[in-house]
Design an enzyme around this catalytic site. Structure first.
Site, short mmCIF file in Angstrom:
data_model
loop_
_atom_site.label_atom_id
_atom_site.label_comp_id
_atom_site.label_asym_id
_atom_site.label_seq_id
_atom_site.Cartn_x
_atom_site.Cartn_y
_atom_site.Cartn_z
N LEU A 18 -0.16 -0.39 -12.76
CA LEU A 18 0.13 0.95 -12.28
C LEU A 18 1.60 1.30 -12.39
CD1 LEU A 18 -2.19 0.94 -9.16
CD2 LEU A 18 -2.24 2.70 -10.93
N ASP A 37 10.88 -5.05 -11.63
CA ASP A 37 9.76 -5.99 -11.56
C ASP A 37 10.31 -7.40 -11.46
OD1 ASP A 37 7.31 -7.63 -12.32
OD2 ASP A 37 6.51 -5.60 -12.45
N ASP A 72 14.35 -8.82 -6.44
CA ASP A 72 13.33 -8.86 -5.39
C ASP A 72 13.61 -7.75 -4.39
OD1 ASP A 72 11.56 -9.42 -3.37
OD2 ASP A 72 12.14 -11.53 -3.13
N TYR A 170 -3.58 -7.81 3.25
CA TYR A 170 -3.34 -6.67 2.35
C TYR A 170 -3.65 -5.36 3.05
CZ TYR A 170 -4.01 -3.69 -1.80
OH TYR A 170 -3.96 -2.67 -2.72
N LYS A 174 -1.02 -2.37 3.91
CA LYS A 174 -1.21 -1.04 3.34
C LYS A 174 -1.40 0.02 4.43
CE LYS A 174 -0.85 -1.81 -1.07
NZ LYS A 174 0.33 -1.29 -1.79
N THR A 204 -6.08 -3.17 -12.76
CA THR A 204 -4.83 -3.88 -13.00
C THR A 204 -5.12 -5.36 -12.98
OG1 THR A 204 -4.22 -4.10 -10.67
CG2 THR A 204 -3.63 -2.02 -11.76
#
Length: 303
Positions: A18, A37, A72, A170, A174, A204
């Site tokens: 993404l 990244d 990072d 996760y 989120k 992904t």
């Protein structure tokens, strides 16, 4: 098309998936891009500058402007250098697209503390720190008489909005990003900063086994691939542009050709007797209210 007017955007986790799709789509509109990244695997292990460099090189090969940032962003120094890179390379910062993350899925009773910490760190802290440093820059610009038309696009998930079996860490991270989006939108509005979030569904590295069925058939490559990450990027590009004026504190779900405005917590049915209840009375009130409440949507994977 959205007029870029020389805008500069930072995209985290833009080496693949993404983030890469967002970076390429922004560059196609003339936006100059800082491609961040860390180069880790789908579970956060390993790392290297290759993915960030590849996306930046791809943008330049297409005639755009981009610079790689392999730091990072879940560390104070990495997040600070992200903003510094934009300012030193392109002279400004107009948009921050927070996208970096990875998965370590486990059922709750099998989820280790280290895995929980790692996932919450990359998603939630990896949103907070870049946002904090970018916001400090935009506040300083406003105080100097140069109010920005700045934008932040965070990345939440259906798992964070509705829950998802096997993804406790996760989903919690989120959900935190969705709440962070609301707070940031309110706090940063005086500085001309609009803050929104997308909850994408796309294929992904983290979801390729889940969404493989959404791929275009190999014998018909012209068929619409509903799970391609590029389908999410147009909304991200618009939210990151000056054209999204007046839109802030919102969460959008994006999948294929579908865009949904998500409606989060609202005050529902209520009773107030202006006196303390007994436990039995409180339970009776709760049950009465539930009969009038909107039914909850199911947690992903529970049915």
């Amino acid at each position: 098309m959205t007029a870029s007017n020389g805008r500069v955007a930072v995209v985290t986790g833009a080496g693949r998936g993404l983030g890469r799709a967002h970076a390429l789509a922004l560059a196609a509109e003339g936006v100059r891009v800082v491609v961040n990244d860390l180069g880790v695997g789908p579970d956060g292990e390993g790392g290297g500058p290759g993915p960030a460099e590849c996306t930046a090189a791809e943008i330049r090969a297409r005639g755009g402007q981009a610079v790689a940032h392999p730091g990072d962003v879940a560390t104070p120094d990495g997040a600070a250098s992200l903003v510094t890179t934009a300012l030193e390379t392109f002279g400004r910062l107009d948009a921050l697209v927070n996208n970096a993350g990875f998965l370590r899925d486990r059922m709750l009773v099998n989820l280790g503390e280290d895995d929980w910490d790692a996932v919450v760190r990359v998603h939630l802290k990896g949103h907070f720190l870049p946002l904090r440093h970018a916001a400090a820059h935009w506040r300083a610009e406003t105080k100097a008489g140069r109010p920005p038309a700045a934008r932040v696009v965070n990345t939440t998930s259906g798992a964070g909005l509705l829950g998802s079996v096997g993804q406790a860490g996760y989903a919690a991270a989120k959900a935190g990003i969705a709440a962070l989006t609301l707070v940031a939108a309110a706090e940063l509005a005086p500085y001309g900063v609009l803050v929104n979030a997308v909850a994408p569904a796309a294929r992904t590295r983290m979801t390729e086994t889940v969404f493989a069925a959404g791929m275009a058939p190999p014998d018909r490559p012209d068929t619409f691939d509903a799970m391609a990450p590029e389908n999410v990027s147009p909304l991200v590009v618009w939210l990151a542009s000056a054209a999204s004026r007046g839109v802030t504190g919102r969460v959008f779900e994006a999948e294929g050709g579908r865009i949904t405005v998500m409606e989060g917590w609202h005050h529902g049915p209520t009773e107030d007797r202006a006196a303390r209840r007994t436990p039995t009375e409180a339970g009776d009130a709760a049950l009465r209210l539930l009969t009038r409440a909107r039914p909850e949507e199911p947690v992903y994977g529970s049915r």
